[in-house]
Write a protein that holds these residues in place. Structure first.
Motif, short mmCIF file in Angstrom:
data_model
loop_
_atom_site.label_atom_id
_atom_site.label_comp_id
_atom_site.label_asym_id
_atom_site.label_seq_id
_atom_site.Cartn_x
_atom_site.Cartn_y
_atom_site.Cartn_z
N ARG A 28 0.83 -1.22 0.00
CA ARG A 28 0.00 0.00 0.00
C ARG A 28 0.85 1.26 0.00
N VAL A 29 2.10 1.15 -0.46
CA VAL A 29 3.02 2.30 -0.53
C VAL A 29 2.78 3.04 -1.84
N PRO A 30 2.62 4.37 -1.81
CA PRO A 30 2.41 5.13 -3.04
C PRO A 30 3.64 5.09 -3.95
N PHE A 31 3.40 5.21 -5.25
CA PHE A 31 4.50 5.25 -6.21
C PHE A 31 5.29 6.54 -6.05
N THR A 32 6.59 6.41 -6.23
CA THR A 32 7.47 7.57 -6.30
C THR A 32 7.64 7.97 -7.76
N VAL A 42 8.31 6.31 -13.67
CA VAL A 42 9.18 6.17 -14.85
C VAL A 42 9.34 4.69 -15.19
N MET A 43 9.60 3.87 -14.16
CA MET A 43 9.75 2.44 -14.39
C MET A 43 8.47 1.84 -14.96
N PHE A 44 7.32 2.31 -14.48
CA PHE A 44 6.04 1.80 -14.97
C PHE A 44 5.95 1.98 -16.48
N VAL A 81 8.48 -0.32 -18.23
CA VAL A 81 8.04 -1.72 -18.20
C VAL A 81 6.98 -1.96 -19.26
N LEU A 82 6.04 -1.03 -19.43
CA LEU A 82 5.02 -1.19 -20.47
C LEU A 82 5.66 -1.27 -21.85
N ALA A 83 6.67 -0.43 -22.07
CA ALA A 83 7.37 -0.47 -23.35
C ALA A 83 8.08 -1.81 -23.53
N ALA A 84 8.67 -2.33 -22.45
CA ALA A 84 9.36 -3.61 -22.52
C ALA A 84 8.37 -4.75 -22.80
N LEU A 85 7.22 -4.71 -22.18
CA LEU A 85 6.22 -5.77 -22.38
C LEU A 85 5.66 -5.73 -23.80
N GLU A 86 5.59 -4.53 -24.37
CA GLU A 86 5.05 -4.38 -25.72
C GLU A 86 5.87 -5.16 -26.73
N VAL A 104 6.17 -2.18 -9.35
CA VAL A 104 5.53 -1.92 -10.64
C VAL A 104 4.94 -3.22 -11.20
N ILE A 105 5.70 -4.29 -11.13
CA ILE A 105 5.25 -5.58 -11.64
C ILE A 105 4.02 -6.06 -10.88
#
Length: 360
Positions: free
Chosen positions: A34-38, A43-45, A48-53, A99-100
């Motif tokens: 339940r920790v908010p994103f920094t 940026v990693m999010f 990661v989406l670009a990597a998964l694409e 992120v994952i």
């Protein structure tokens, strides 16, 4: 409404857009801690989406991490913005795992084998299946980012999100109505002084009709006061953050809300006031002394009032009960619900109702 529901045989996606793009009270949340994103996790999010694409249908966390670093090293804009990624460092590997986990929670990734903690400790890897339809449904824009020519970030965001509307009074009114309805459903409180002149004018004449439609469609109960409007969720079905809640955080939030409301009362009878952050921390310290034996142990550690005050103000700001500035904390009218009333004389005239009149 401006929210669109996309449904096919594999995915249902509600495409919500925040009415206030500057609202920082709804961050991405790691579903486990339940920790908010920094900033770095956001940026990693994206990376990661670009990597998964470009990944295969199944991939491992180690390959995702390698592609993330390849993207980061090939983009000088990240370094210029002060974002440094190094997945050899334990805390950044933890960021990647958060992120994952969010993508797993959203259904974009399905874990097949392994544990993320093994990757963090550099003792193993994790196998995932990528849900392609869910991945492609994540982006929520009117125009693809690759079609945007604007150079500045805010201009690029506007170009991606804004939709062209016909230049007519009827079209503008429909857009205002949709925006107001979305804010009522998504925000804890709408304050009139936060609306544009056109929105206030439209709401003045159309408020009964809008509220009736929303109440009939959702079951939420409108509360209308001099300063604004809220929709009360009496069943709790649509509430992700409430007041009061149990535990140390919930108790402290309720006590600080009561104290802040009292500060507004003392400010010449106004429904709002500016309170210095040092004063709020001092009040938290006094509450720890009074109630600390009933709270979790780390609340009694010397200096705990600093972190507890920040966490509590985060919650109060998300509930639109306060607003933080460089000068301190602005107490907002809706916090009056949590104040104690002064004794009333039987014969005195009743004041004009304020938003959530203070109750004893």
């Amino acid at each position: 409404m401006q929210w669109r529901l996309y449904v096919d045989s594999e995915v249902a996606r509600l495409r919500k857009r925040p009415a206030d793009r500057d609202d920082a009270t709804r961050p991405g949340i790691d579903p486990h801690s339940r920790v908010p994103f920094t900033r770095r996790r956001y940026v990693m999010f994206c990376l990661v989406l670009a990597a998964l694409e470009r990944a295969e249908r199944q991939t491992v966390l180690g390959h995702i991490a390698r592609d993330v670093m390849d993207f980061a090293e090939s983009d000088p804009a990240l370094a210029e913005a002060g974002v440094e990624l190094d997945l050899n460092r334990h805390e950044q590997r933890r960021d990647l795992v958060q992120v994952i986990r969010l993508l797993d929670d959203l259904g974009v990734l399905v874990r097949i084998d392994g544990e993320e903690e093994q990757y963090v400790a550099d003792k193993g890897d994790v196998l995932y299946t990528i849900h392609r339809v869910a991945l492609s449904s994540l982006i929520n824009v009117s125009r693809g980012p690759s079609t945007i020519e604007e150079a500045y970030l805010l201009d690029r965001i506007d170009a991606m999100l804004n939709e062209a509307i016909p230049d007519s009074d009827d079209a503008r009114n429909r857009r205002i109505r949709a925006a107001l309805t979305a804010r009522m459903l998504d925000d804890p409180v709408i304050y009139y002084d936060e609306l544009s002149e056109a929105e206030r004018a439209y709401l003045t004449t159309q408020r009964p009709h809008i509220l009736r439609e929303v109440e009939e469609a959702t079951g939420l109960v409108p509360e209308v006061r001099r300063e604004g409007i809220a929709l009360a969720d009496t069943n709790g079905d649509a509430t992700d953050l409430g007041m009061p809640e149990e535990g140390t955080a919930g108790h402290l939030t309720l006590l600080l809300a009561e104290w802040l409301a009292g500060q507004a009362q003392d400010a010449a009878g106004k429904s709002s006031a500016l309170v210095g952050i040092a004063a709020v921390r001092d009040q938290t310290a006094r509450l720890i002394q009074t109630y600390g034996l009933y709270w979790r142990k780390d609340a009694r550690v010397p200096g705990a009032e600093v972190a507890l005050t920040e966490q509590t103000l985060d919650r109060l700001e998300a509930l639109r009960l306060v607003r933080r500035t460089e000068d301190g904390v602005i107490v907002r009218p809706a916090i009056g619900r949590y104040a104690l009333d002064a004794p009333r004389q039987a014969e005195r005239a009743e004041p004009t109702p304020q938003l959530w009149e203070q109750t004893s």
